[in-house]
Design an enzyme around this catalytic site. Structure first.
Site, PDB file in Angstrom:
ATOM      1  N   VAL A  13       0.704  -1.292  -0.092  1.00  0.00           N
ATOM      2  CA  VAL A  13      -0.033  -0.034  -0.124  1.00  0.00           C
ATOM      3  C   VAL A  13       0.896   1.184  -0.047  1.00  0.00           C
ATOM      4  CG1 VAL A  13      -1.755   1.335   1.351  1.00  0.00           C
ATOM      5  CG2 VAL A  13      -1.991  -1.162   1.108  1.00  0.00           C
ATOM      6  N   ALA A  33      14.074  19.673  -4.743  1.00  0.00           N
ATOM      7  CA  ALA A  33      15.374  18.926  -4.397  1.00  0.00           C
ATOM      8  C   ALA A  33      16.539  19.207  -5.158  1.00  0.00           C
ATOM      9  CB  ALA A  33      15.180  17.736  -4.188  1.00  0.00           C
ATOM     10  N   GLU A 129      10.283   9.659   9.277  1.00  0.00           N
ATOM     11  CA  GLU A 129       9.182  10.179   9.251  1.00  0.00           C
ATOM     12  C   GLU A 129       7.630   9.776   9.309  1.00  0.00           C
ATOM     13  OE1 GLU A 129       7.187  13.183  10.563  1.00  0.00           O
ATOM     14  OE2 GLU A 129       8.701  14.413   9.879  1.00  0.00           O
ATOM     15  N   GLY A 134       1.813   9.144  10.037  1.00  0.00           N
ATOM     16  CA  GLY A 134       1.692   9.218   8.613  1.00  0.00           C
ATOM     17  C   GLY A 134       2.313  10.413   8.309  1.00  0.00           C
ATOM     18  N   ASP A 201       0.375  -0.605  18.685  1.00  0.00           N
ATOM     19  CA  ASP A 201       0.840   0.379  17.610  1.00  0.00           C
ATOM     20  C   ASP A 201       1.126   1.810  18.084  1.00  0.00           C
ATOM     21  OD1 ASP A 201       1.285   1.040  14.660  1.00  0.00           O
ATOM     22  OD2 ASP A 201      -0.413   2.445  15.326  1.00  0.00           O
ATOM     23  N   LYS A 205       4.739   4.274  18.389  1.00  0.00           N
ATOM     24  CA  LYS A 205       5.017   5.660  18.119  1.00  0.00           C
ATOM     25  C   LYS A 205       5.309   6.421  19.238  1.00  0.00           C
ATOM     26  CE  LYS A 205       1.862   4.640  14.383  1.00  0.00           C
ATOM     27  NZ  LYS A 205       0.300   4.815  13.942  1.00  0.00           N
TER      28      LYS A 205
END
EC number: 1.1.1.3
Lengths: 453, 453
Positions: A13, A33, A129, A134, A201, A205
């Site tokens: 995904v 960039a 990150e 997310g 989860d 984090k």
């Protein structure tokens, strides 16, 4: 300048989102960039699907080690997840001198110390990150945006599945199991939702956030973790009546020593359901959205909100890391931001506080016999423990358990209390005493409460 | 490593906060930056006050040029404000090879092109996190955190004074003048509040946000600017009834060409009062707080919230810039983030759209004669212009203007309409036609409306 050449391990995904966004926005990204960012090789067990996704011009291999060993790959993006093969591959990539981008919070929360040490040793960056919240650039905000501050606390809704479930329980007045089933149908919860609903989860984090907030090693094994499976629709409704919302909060807070209360200097790190005043912005974060509050001594309270999961939101974070790496891959270590915000030699050993030393408010729901003197007993125990009451709600017996009354059993009533902040150990003592009262008829429900002021 | 030596020009509210936070958190900051950040010289016209603030060990001078010329200064922090002497000093510092940190939005909004060109030419950084939304690291989020995205729009509450006033008008049901007076008393509004209440300060900031969002030169002179001085308490109340809040919004949006509607490809850049659905998080940003929403094609909608002004919140941003500079001051340009997020040679000349080409929804309040057929006339004009109505509210005459009725004048009523999105030019045409109706008795109030979905 030559494009940066990226090898992608695991094109599911998030991986396919990363590929798609890099393609779609290649011009925009290159204007920022100063060079292209090209996925030149993909490793995935499902070769056919991978080939169908990337089309011509990108090499697809089954063996990730072939990708890692390729001298033409500058950066390895690990999107397999888990702490097994992912750990081995990330460490191999680091040893091969590749920079690594990963969305793997479990890996970093459990093996962060080893991985970041290896990265420093080999002079490469490990960027993550995407591992927390997310698409919200919370790692960058904490690590670079708030460097002036002594961070006091971080509190976040950092798991979309549980936030969706709790939002649905409130909106539709349904029980956990019903809301979970709905989340499953909509793709917000996995077939086995344990990692999400049990808070694991979120704790992964929160461990990372604690580390970069306070400059301490990543210590998932020291986190307190409690999920939302035992939250009842009745508690969501009572909280609402009292002006609160129940959210699964990842919380980490620095505490000064307070010898009088028996508290050592250290860090709280905990994930649990939590009452939050409904007027706080974060209490209004609904559905699968994420938000993180950071309180610094100079900046005060800040908040960061956005999608915490999903293909392209997570890809947004992966690619932001790739742009940082494109900029700094040939810079020396002093030009780079330390992995955990603080220099590796400046990490502190500030201890994690045991839950008994945590200071927080509480929501208590007691099913009691509807008779004189019960309230005095309960409030007497709390007063004796030095715990003061902030608000109270008592439901008439007939509203609560008409069935029992009709069956000729003694009348019962719900006694709901909010307390001011207290030491969790004091509350545990008081809870044991209250539970032992013959007039307390069922296990007491206890949910923590944070004002986040 | 040697500390970075900072010269501070102007030690007022933000300057003293910067000095104080750097002193207080020097250990924390050094653990992150790997080196100290020392303010070694301060330039201020009020020598005595400056000396009293910084104490021994810091040189205090009256002439900022002495500070700029000092070979021992690595970075100049400009906190004078304005576009006069500040411009001269910033350009001199750049030419002297000093990196510059500034909180001066007016300077960069008006002279940004010249200043950033000079900085690139002399190989120095000009950092300005503090120029937009105070302590919120929104420049970093947009410039580095969301680099994967094609940014579609940015909308922010980026002026605390006006947000305080609008919040007070709603909470206390008072008119603008009363709320302004209260803001003055509390120090949220200056003696001459023009820059804030007329939207100029917000437009300076919005111009910078537009530039780094879309990779276009800073163009304050092309911004549409409308303040909040004509917002009435009655409009705040009607908005509330319709489920909206009125906020001063800094808005910038990329528009694709739409030849059928006569719209060119370009950028909207506008500051004006705006109805926002009350259920949006940003609509609940109260008092002097700031918040910025950013919508990117990959990440979706994100939001950043915090204090937009004040001594230490702004200092937080100034010091974050100093830490970035401490890290990158001896790196080459390729290792640094471009001033305006995009490489100077990759800025685009995407045109600013005139207001007539802006697409937005509208709130209209018409004082009309309370007689048959008025509504048909008004809605007929809107329908003819292709503008569809989203919601409507009609106040009974007796609620609105009992006095007039008693005086024997014709009955009047307020007609309040919300429209769906339309071209502003179409609305202008329709407005002129409605205003010309003999049944429309007063100037029509028109406030824009954004759904921010």
């Amino acid at each position: 300048m030559q494009p940066i050449r990226v090898g992608l391990i695991g094109i599911g995904v998030v991986g396919s989102g990363t590929f798609r966004v890099l393609r779609r926005n290649q011009q925009e990204i290159q204007r920022r960039a100063g060079r292209g960012i090209d996925i030149t090789m993909v490793a995935d067990l499902d070769l056919d699907r991978a080939r169908a996704l990337v089309g011509e011009g990108v090499e697809v291999v089954r063996d990730a080690r072939k990708l890692i060993a390729d001298p033409n790959i500058d950066v390895v993006v690990e999107l397999i997840g888990g702490t097994g093969i992912a750990k081995i591959l990330v460490l191999e990539a680091i040893r091969a001198g590749k920079h690594v981008v990963t969305a793997n919070k479990a890996l970093l929360a459990v093996h962060g110390t080893e991985i970041f040490a290896a990265a420093s040793h080999h002079g490469v960056m490990v960027a993550f990150e995407a591992a927390v919240a997310g698409g919200i650039p919370i790692i960058k905000a904490l690590r670079e945006g708030l460097t002036a501050n002594r961070i006091e606390w971080v509190a976040g809704i950092i798991n979309g599945t549980t936030n969706y479930i709790l939002s649905a329980m409130r909106d539709k007045r349904v029980e956990f199991a019903v809301a979970l089933e709905e989340a499953r149908k909509l793709g917000y919860a996995e077939a086995d939702p344990t990692f999400d609903v049990e808070g694991i989860d979120a704790a992964h984090k929160a461990s990372l956030l604690a580390s970069i907030a306070f400059g301490i090693p990543v210590q998932f094994d020291r986190a307190y973790v409690e999920g939302i499976t035992r939250i009842g629709a009745v508690d969501v409704a009572y909280a609402e009546q009292l002006g609160y919302r129940i959210k699964l909060l990842g919380m980490t807070r620095r505490r000064e020593a307070d010898p009088e209360r028996g508290i050592a200097h250290g860090v709280e790190l905990r994930v649990h359901p939590c009452l939050i005043p409904a007027r706080r912005l974060i209490a209004n974060v609904e559905g699968a959205m994420n938000a993180v509050m950071v309180h610094g001594d100079a900046v005060g309270t800040t908040l960061y909100y956005g999608k915490g999961a999903g293909s392209e939101p997570t890809a947004s974070a992966v690619i932001a890391d790739l742009v940082d790496i494109a900029r700094l891959h040939d810079a020396d270590a002093n030009h780079r931001v330390p992995h955990l915000a603080f220099r590796p030699d400046a990490l502190s050993n500030l201890p994690m506080l045991p839950m008994g030393q945590v200071i927080t408010g509480f929501y208590l729901r007691l099913r009691v016999a509807d008779e004189a003197g019960v309230l005095a007993q309960v409030t007497g125990i709390l007063a004796h423990a030095g715990i003061s009451i902030d608000a109270m709600l008592q439901r008439e017996a007939d509203e609560v358990d008409q069935g029992a009354v009709q069956a000729g059993q003694p009348a019962q009533t719900d006694l709901v209390l909010l307390t001011h902040e207290c030491l969790e150990a004091s509350m545990n003592t008081a809870l044991a005493q209250m539970q032992a009262l013959p007039t307390v008829l069922q296990p007491i429900v206890r949910i923590r409460k944070e004002e986040l002021a």
